[in-house]
Design a protein around this motif. Structure first.
Motif, PDB file in Angstrom:
ATOM      1  N   LEU A 101      35.807 -41.031  -1.422  1.00 57.05           N
ATOM      2  CA  LEU A 101      36.079 -40.697  -2.822  1.00 57.05           C
ATOM      3  C   LEU A 101      37.125 -41.639  -3.409  1.00 57.05           C
ATOM      4  CD1 LEU A 101      35.592 -38.741  -5.169  1.00 57.05           C
ATOM      5  CD2 LEU A 101      37.448 -37.337  -4.288  1.00 57.05           C
ATOM      6  N   GLN A 102      38.146 -41.958  -2.600  1.00 56.32           N
ATOM      7  CA  GLN A 102      39.188 -42.874  -3.085  1.00 56.32           C
ATOM      8  C   GLN A 102      38.591 -44.220  -3.466  1.00 56.32           C
ATOM      9  OE1 GLN A 102      42.521 -43.077  -0.289  1.00 56.32           O
ATOM     10  NE2 GLN A 102      41.874 -41.091   0.486  1.00 56.32           N
ATOM     11  N   VAL A 103      37.709 -44.727  -2.603  1.00 62.11           N
ATOM     12  CA  VAL A 103      37.094 -46.028  -2.882  1.00 62.11           C
ATOM     13  C   VAL A 103      36.327 -45.964  -4.201  1.00 62.11           C
ATOM     14  CG1 VAL A 103      35.499 -47.774  -2.031  1.00 62.11           C
ATOM     15  CG2 VAL A 103      36.867 -46.459  -0.411  1.00 62.11           C
ATOM     16  N   PHE A 104      35.584 -44.859  -4.383  1.00 66.41           N
ATOM     17  CA  PHE A 104      34.745 -44.756  -5.566  1.00 66.41           C
ATOM     18  C   PHE A 104      35.581 -44.581  -6.827  1.00 66.41           C
ATOM     19  CE2 PHE A 104      31.513 -42.793  -2.465  1.00 66.41           C
ATOM     20  CZ  PHE A 104      31.237 -44.053  -1.970  1.00 66.41           C
ATOM     21  N   VAL A 105      36.609 -43.751  -6.728  1.00 66.29           N
ATOM     22  CA  VAL A 105      37.478 -43.566  -7.897  1.00 66.29           C
ATOM     23  C   VAL A 105      38.083 -44.906  -8.288  1.00 66.29           C
ATOM     24  CG1 VAL A 105      39.625 -42.528  -8.702  1.00 66.29           C
ATOM     25  CG2 VAL A 105      37.990 -41.155  -7.412  1.00 66.29           C
ATOM     26  N   PHE A 106      38.499 -45.663  -7.272  1.00 65.34           N
ATOM     27  CA  PHE A 106      39.127 -46.948  -7.510  1.00 65.34           C
ATOM     28  C   PHE A 106      38.167 -47.913  -8.207  1.00 65.34           C
ATOM     29  CE2 PHE A 106      40.338 -51.212  -6.202  1.00 65.34           C
ATOM     30  CZ  PHE A 106      41.677 -51.208  -6.550  1.00 65.34           C
ATOM     31  N   ILE A 107      36.986 -48.060  -7.634  1.00 66.36           N
ATOM     32  CA  ILE A 107      36.028 -49.012  -8.205  1.00 66.36           C
ATOM     33  C   ILE A 107      35.552 -48.536  -9.572  1.00 66.36           C
ATOM     34  CG2 ILE A 107      33.767 -50.101  -7.916  1.00 66.36           C
ATOM     35  CD1 ILE A 107      34.177 -50.080  -4.985  1.00 66.36           C
ATOM     36  N   GLY A 116      35.777 -51.348   6.264  1.00 64.71           N
ATOM     37  CA  GLY A 116      35.519 -49.948   5.947  1.00 64.71           C
ATOM     38  C   GLY A 116      34.943 -49.203   7.126  1.00 64.71           C
ATOM     39  N   PHE A 117      34.437 -49.924   8.083  1.00 69.12           N
ATOM     40  CA  PHE A 117      33.916 -49.286   9.283  1.00 69.12           C
ATOM     41  C   PHE A 117      35.034 -48.585  10.047  1.00 69.12           C
ATOM     42  CE2 PHE A 117      33.102 -49.584  13.869  1.00 69.12           C
ATOM     43  CZ  PHE A 117      31.995 -48.769  13.955  1.00 69.12           C
ATOM     44  N   VAL A 118      36.216 -49.176  10.006  1.00 66.83           N
ATOM     45  CA  VAL A 118      37.353 -48.590  10.721  1.00 66.83           C
ATOM     46  C   VAL A 118      37.821 -47.320  10.016  1.00 66.83           C
ATOM     47  CG1 VAL A 118      39.698 -48.993  11.488  1.00 66.83           C
ATOM     48  CG2 VAL A 118      38.023 -50.841  11.576  1.00 66.83           C
ATOM     49  N   ALA A 119      38.109 -47.436   8.736  1.00 62.09           N
ATOM     50  CA  ALA A 119      38.497 -46.287   7.929  1.00 62.09           C
ATOM     51  C   ALA A 119      38.204 -46.671   6.498  1.00 62.09           C
ATOM     52  CB  ALA A 119      39.979 -45.953   8.101  1.00 62.09           C
ATOM     53  N   LYS A 120      37.649 -45.753   5.743  1.00 63.24           N
ATOM     54  CA  LYS A 120      37.176 -46.127   4.417  1.00 63.24           C
ATOM     55  C   LYS A 120      38.305 -46.527   3.468  1.00 63.24           C
ATOM     56  CE  LYS A 120      32.649 -45.738   4.662  1.00 63.24           C
ATOM     57  NZ  LYS A 120      32.527 -45.660   6.117  1.00 63.24           N
ATOM     58  N   GLU A 121      39.508 -45.983   3.704  1.00 65.27           N
ATOM     59  CA  GLU A 121      40.619 -46.363   2.816  1.00 65.27           C
ATOM     60  C   GLU A 121      40.937 -47.843   2.930  1.00 65.27           C
ATOM     61  OE1 GLU A 121      40.864 -43.987   5.076  1.00 65.27           O
ATOM     62  OE2 GLU A 121      41.994 -42.239   4.349  1.00 65.27           O
ATOM     63  N   VAL A 122      40.638 -48.414   4.096  1.00 66.73           N
ATOM     64  CA  VAL A 122      40.963 -49.823   4.298  1.00 66.73           C
ATOM     65  C   VAL A 122      40.231 -50.683   3.267  1.00 66.73           C
ATOM     66  CG1 VAL A 122      40.968 -51.710   5.951  1.00 66.73           C
ATOM     67  CG2 VAL A 122      41.328 -49.402   6.740  1.00 66.73           C
ATOM     68  N   VAL A 123      39.081 -50.188   2.781  1.00 62.71           N
ATOM     69  CA  VAL A 123      38.324 -50.957   1.786  1.00 62.71           C
ATOM     70  C   VAL A 123      39.204 -51.257   0.571  1.00 62.71           C
ATOM     71  CG1 VAL A 123      36.369 -50.881   0.196  1.00 62.71           C
ATOM     72  CG2 VAL A 123      36.099 -50.055   2.532  1.00 62.71           C
ATOM     73  N   ILE A 124      39.931 -50.243   0.104  1.00 67.39           N
ATOM     74  CA  ILE A 124      40.777 -50.465  -1.075  1.00 67.39           C
ATOM     75  C   ILE A 124      41.926 -51.395  -0.740  1.00 67.39           C
ATOM     76  CG2 ILE A 124      41.863 -49.317  -3.023  1.00 67.39           C
ATOM     77  CD1 ILE A 124      40.959 -46.691  -1.874  1.00 67.39           C
ATOM     78  N   GLY A 125      42.546 -51.124   0.429  1.00 73.43           N
ATOM     79  CA  GLY A 125      43.631 -51.999   0.853  1.00 73.43           C
ATOM     80  C   GLY A 125      43.143 -53.435   0.961  1.00 73.43           C
TER      81      GLY A 125
END
Ligand SMILES: Nc1nc2c(ncn2[C@@H]2O[C@H](COP(=O)(O)OP(=O)(O)OP(=O)(O)O)[C@@H](O)[C@H]2O)c(=O)[nH]1
Ligand SMILES: [Mg+2]
Lengths: 93, 595
Positions: free
Chosen positions: B368-374, B503-512
């Motif tokens: 959800l964080q990734v999607f809200v961000f994008i 993002g495979f490791v943890a989805k939050e990493v995508v935003i980072g």
């Protein structure tokens, strides 16, 4: 031979007294733990739409189960009227 | 040290009592089967140091669902000095049987009649002394939620421990033998010491159920309620998000930049543009996630989850699943890991596996964080909520497709029988605790996965030295272009491909990773993202992120819960294939339509 009424046939608002519980052993044990025992009163609260689960009440316990599972619970045929909602224990028969 | 086990049927308040006695933060919820693993904590009882063990609920000692087995195996394997059986006093008529089964184990046992407050409301009167004499065990009436009667119960436990013999394994097998004679014993006990009103007065739960479980309005109402909850989460959480972002930027400008100025350029870049920017971008979402879990905890504690199972069972049955599988999908909205563990309440392995195969499609809070961000960065404000809503719909669609495809392979005859507990007002204490546990959980992940993830991304995008950051000559650039044949047709460019890998490791990493790859933060990062993708590419990226491989923790949980490498492989490979197909269809379809 008396004809036994399966729990799954009750209409919402109807009540009955359990005569016997049939089914695979695991299911029977689970049902017993939830209060499905011979002699206990049971009320049909509502039936889910789209042939969904049934909501029944045994004493203070509310249970949802599918019609298929409820079909294994048979009720005493006659006494359905006038049974009080909550004798926790049936009078010895 | 003495060991005391908390046992009882599911949803009787064992974890609530455990938390109250030990100050622990075990998860509590008005749903049978919240605890699926054991938890221990130490507490002083009288003069004894006690290791208290919170166990999953069990309906009876014969039970063989996974969560029940955890409790039973514990009893068989561990030496316990005493057992505290927690019964729901208002359901004493059916729960007494378990107390008698446990008594036969011949371990010193204390019977706790919990929820005394609710029993009183129902008009149920229990003569505690008489019941105790009748069973031959000490009995205490308590309310774990409000704390009444707990000191007296502890005194009785201390007394029990004073006189307890040496601990030994309980002989479960012996205790199973004579079940039949117990029926009469229970009847006699109830007759002697329990008064139940002739007819129950209508309770608040009945009135709520009449609306909530309405045959036609029940389901629409459920989806409306979900929508309202998400609206509330964003409405409350978004303003705080800006605050955290501003805080991180201020700390960087006022403290870090001056302090790190003497460091070599490369190291300073790693610390500031890698670690700080990456973590800050992720941290900005903490308030949103905490608010999200406040609501989730409130829903879990209300008793509505069982109703959701009731409402959706008919639909889930057609997918080869049941209402409980749906509840696990809902829990998966928070985090997939506990949801997968929650499937332990299912006895039938094929259904459990099918349920575990679908849960990773559930749009968890990290995604959800990734999607809200994008969505906030790339999409027009008017379009963003709809795309988010659409992603939730797609999440369900992916579940449905998966279940329909695999229900033949995982066919099952699992019966569906669940309790519908009365509605309970969520307690503030509970809701706060849950939010706090999530913050701690985030910090733990932040210091492990996210920290290492952003460092790795920074290194990949800056090495070999001399190459333009995140350019085609960096390692990330090579990886990205190697992936292009596969990801290009989905509209995912080289830079985004690198973010996806992490993002495979943890989805939050995508935003980072975005922050690190674009070398930007906050509003500048949003603008940078918006430049590199339009709404079609962004949605395709989000669709892929939604469905593809769940995070590493989820994979590990799938592995340990299924105990099958083959199944785990399937659970990783299938979503990957589905994600690719869905994104491909969406992206190429939209482009073909001229968007
Ligand atoms: N009214 C009332 N509610 C209680 C009391 N104790 C616990 N509850 C509620 O009962 C529900 C179940 O509590 P839990 O502590 O999760 O029960 P549990 O026995 O650990 O359940 P499982 O882990 O699922 O076996 C929660 O909604 C609690 O808030 C009590 O004394 N009174
Ligand atoms: Mg628990």
């Amino acid at each position: 031979m008396t004809v036994r009424l399966p729990l799954s046939e009750l209409a919402p608002g109807d009540r009955g007294v359990i005569a016997a519980v049939d089914g695979p052993e695991g299911l029977r044990k689970r049902l017993a733990a939830l209060g499905f025992r011979a002699g206990r009163a049971v009320v049909m609260m509502r039936r889910g739409s789209l042939c969904g689960p049934l909501h029944v009440r045994l004493g203070t316990t509310d249970v949802a189960l599918r019609p298929a599972e409820a079909a294994g619970v048979s009720l005493r045929p006659t006494e359905t009227a006038g049974v009080s909602l909550l004798p926790a224990v049936a009078p010895a028969t | 040290m003495k060991r005391v086990a908390l046992l009882g049927m599911p949803n009787t308040g064992k974890s609530t009592l455990f938390n109250r006695l030990t100050g622990s933060q075990a998860r509590v919820g008005n749903w049978p089967g919240v605890t699926v693993d054991l938890a221990t904590a130490r507490v002083l009882v009288g003069g004894h140091m006690v290791e208290l063990v919170d166990l999953p609920g069990l309906y009876d000692l014969h039970g063989f669902s996974e969560d029940e087995l955890v409790a039973r195996h514990f009893l068989e394997a561990a030496r316990v000095d005493a057992i505290a059986v927690v019964l729901n006093a208002s359901q004493i008529d059916r729960q007494l049987a378990l107390a008698l089964q446990l008594k036969a184990l011949e371990v010193p046992t204390l019977v706790l009649l919990n929820m005394a407050d609710e029993a009183r409301r129902y008009g149920i009167e229990i003569d505690v002394e008489r019941l105790g004499t009748g069973i031959g065990l000490p009995v205490a009436a308590i309310s774990a939620r409000f704390g009444t009667g707990v000191p007296e119960a502890l005194a009785k436990l201390a007394h029990l421990l004073d006189t307890a013999p040496h601990p030994r394994e309980a002989s479960v097998r012996a205790a199973l033998a004579e079940d039949h004679r117990r029926e009469e014993e229970i009847e006699a006990l109830l007759r002697d010491s329990v008064v139940v009103p002739e007819r129950l007065s209508e309770q608040a739960s009945d009135r709520i159920d009449r609306v909530v479980l309405h045959p036609w309005f029940g389901l629409p109402l459920f989806f409306l309620a979900m929508l309202a909850v998400f609206q509330a989460v964003f409405w409350l959480g978004s303003p705080m998000q800006g605050g955290v972002e501003a805080l991180f930027e201020a700390v960087r400008r006022l403290a870090l930049e001056p302090a790190l100025a003497p460091l070599p350029v490369l190291l300073r870049g790693l610390l500031l543009d890698g670690v700080w920017a990456g973590m800050g971008t992720v941290a900005a979402f903490v308030p949103l996630i905490v608010v999200f879990f406040f609501f989730l905890a409130a829903v879990e504690d209300s008793g509505y989850l069982s109703r959701a199972a009731f409402l959706t069972d008919a639909l889930m049955a057609r997918l080869g699943l049941d209402g409980r599988a749906f509840v696990m999908l809902l829990m998966g909205f928070g985090c997939n890991v506990p949801a997968i563990m929650g499937t332990r309440v299912m006895r039938d392995r094929p259904m459990r596996l099918l349920s575990m195969l679908t849960i990773p499609m559930s749009l968890c809070s990290a995604r959800l964080q990734v999607f809200v961000f994008i969505a906030a960065a790339v999409l027009a404000p008017a379009r963003a909520p709809w795309v988010l809503f659409g992603l939730y719909v797609m999440s369900f669609a992916a579940v449905i497709v998966t279940a329909l495809l695999f229900r033949g392979r995982f066919a099952s005859a699992e019966p569906f029988v669940i309790e519908l507990p009365p509605y309970r007002m969520p307690t503030m204490r509970q809701v706060w605790m849950r939010g706090w546990v999530e913050v701690k959980h985030f910090l733990r992940r932040a210091t492990k996965f996210i920290f290492l993830g952003v460092i790795a991304v920074w290194l990949l995008t800056h090495l070999p030295s001399g190459a333009a950051p995140a350019g085609p000559d960096t390692i990330a650039g090579w990886i990205g272009s190697a992936m292009q044949p596969v990801l290009g047709p989905l509209g995912i460019d080289e830079k985004l491909a690198v973010a996806l890998i992490f993002g495979f490791v943890a989805k939050e990493v995508v935003i980072g990773a975005f922050a690190v790859i674009y070398g930007l933060e906050g509003d500048a990062l949003a603008a940078g993202l918006a430049q590199s993708m339009d709404w079609v590419a962004a949605t395709s990226f989000m669709l892929f992120t939604l469905i593809y491989t769940p995070c590493l923790s989820t994979v590990a949980t799938l592995r340990s819960e299924s105990r099958s490498l083959g199944f785990t492989t399937l659970a990783v490979a299938w979503p990957l294939a589905l994600a690719w197909a869905a994104s491909f269809a969406f992206y190429q379809g939209m482009r073909a339509l001229g968007f």
